[in-house]
Write an enzyme that holds these catalytic residues in place. Structure first.
Site, PDB file in Angstrom:
ATOM      1  N   ILE A   1       3.176   4.418  -0.284  1.00 17.99           N
ATOM      2  CA  ILE A   1       4.389   4.758  -1.036  1.00 17.99           C
ATOM      3  C   ILE A   1       4.998   3.512  -1.670  1.00 17.99           C
ATOM      4  CG2 ILE A   1       6.762   5.573  -0.791  1.00 17.99           C
ATOM      5  CD1 ILE A   1       5.698   7.529   1.361  1.00 17.99           C
TER       6      ILE A   1
ATOM      7  N   VAL B   1       9.738  -7.813   7.638  1.00 17.35           N
ATOM      8  CA  VAL B   1      11.113  -7.310   7.750  1.00 17.35           C
ATOM      9  C   VAL B   1      11.672  -7.410   9.160  1.00 17.35           C
ATOM     10  CG1 VAL B   1      10.871  -5.762   5.770  1.00 17.35           C
ATOM     11  CG2 VAL B   1      10.366  -4.900   8.090  1.00 17.35           C
TER      12      VAL B   1
ATOM     13  N   TYR C   1       8.717   7.168  16.619  1.00 20.76           N
ATOM     14  CA  TYR C   1       8.736   7.320  15.156  1.00 20.76           C
ATOM     15  C   TYR C   1       9.834   8.291  14.744  1.00 20.76           C
ATOM     16  CZ  TYR C   1       7.373   8.390  10.387  1.00 20.76           C
ATOM     17  OH  TYR C   1       7.390   8.572   9.017  1.00 20.76           O
TER      18      TYR C   1
ATOM     19  N   SER D   1       0.844  -1.196   0.000  1.00 25.40           N
ATOM     20  CA  SER D   1       0.000   0.000   0.000  1.00 25.40           C
ATOM     21  C   SER D   1       0.877   1.242   0.000  1.00 25.40           C
ATOM     22  CB  SER D   1      -0.933   0.027   1.225  1.00 25.40           C
ATOM     23  OG  SER D   1      -0.180   0.160   2.424  1.00 25.40           O
TER      24      SER D   1
END
Length: 259
Positions: free
Chosen positions: A19, A61, A151, A17
């Site tokens: 980018i 990942v 973040y 989804s």
């Protein structure tokens, strides 16, 4: 000489989804074989169904064995990798204390650990495909500490990792780029908070970032901000810190959220 994508092999993480999906479509249209990597198999298969040179590969990942298996597949099928786009990432929530620790660590593991795992697994394949490219999806939040703390920390780490590798891996024929998007509206980052403010006009689309990826691959840049006007905010942070912090404190995200 401009780097020609035609016939080359790319790996894009977080491709189901936003980018990652837009980048996968764009690279496939440019003539690349693209391994689209994410956890959502159905999304990847739908993407591959629309683009014959997209190869769906389900992997997480944060799982080193899964990342190594991905690299082994690319090695067996092509013997080299010419472009690694480390895009997989999550936003995370506000950090207020002990109750938020698990969320913060998960954010760091995906956003930083995922980049490091994939880059390590593909290092030899990228050298075999040199001149090759690594594009690490960082963020303007990796330059300005506004929003969820974990973040921001994760993206600061991606910026530092990318900058260091851009110097140390140049001799191997591998160009490493930190790509820093500003506010981009995606499924995982709806930018609801920003769209309630006058800054709504600054919110961009994933396709703009995908176009920036193509530019970075073609020209071998080691840093790119998209849209480019966000560089003014970064410059303000370093050239006039008091003015920057006075303005930053007035933003909703100064409370550490992205709601």
């Amino acid at each position: 000489m401009t780097w020609d994508p035609r016939g080359k092999v790319a790996v894009v993480t977080g491709a189901s989804s936003g980018i990652g999906e837009a980048t996968t479509r764009r690279l496939a249209a440019a003539g690349m074989t693209v391994y689209a990597v994410a956890r959502r198999t159905d999304r990847l298969e739908e993407l591959a169904g629309a683009h014959p040179t997209v190869v769906p590969h389900t992997a997480d990942v944060t799982d080193q064995d899964a990342v190594d298996a991905l690299a082994a597949r690319v090695r067996e099928e092509h013997g080299a990798c010419h472009a690694l786009i480390n895009n997989a990432g999550v936003g995370g929530g506000a950090f207020g204390g002990r109750d938020d620790l698990d969320d913060a660590l998960r954010t760091l593991d995906i956003n930083v650990g995922g980049v490091v795992r994939c880059t390590a697994a593909f290092a030899d394949l990228l050298e075999a495909g040199a001149p090759s490219r690594v594009v690490n999806m960082a963020s303007v939040a990796g330059k300005l500490g506004i929003g969820p703390a974990a973040y921001a920390a994760s993206k600061f780490a991606v910026v530092g990792f990318s900058e260091a590798l851009s110097l140390s891996w140049a001799s191997r024929g591998i160009t490493v780029c930190q790509l820093n998007p500003g506010f981009i509206e995606t499924e995982g980052f709806p930018q609801t908070q920003v769209k309630r403010t006058p800054m709504a006009r600054l919110v961009g689309r994933p396709e703009a970032v995908a176009d920036a990826v193509v530019d970075v691959l073609a020209n071998g840049r080691t840093e790119r901000t998209v849209p480019t006007f966000y560089r003014a905010f970064v410059a303000l942070r370093h050239l006039a810190p008091p003015l920057y912090f006075a303005a930053a404190k007035r933003l909703d995200r100064a409370g550490g959220t992205r709601d």
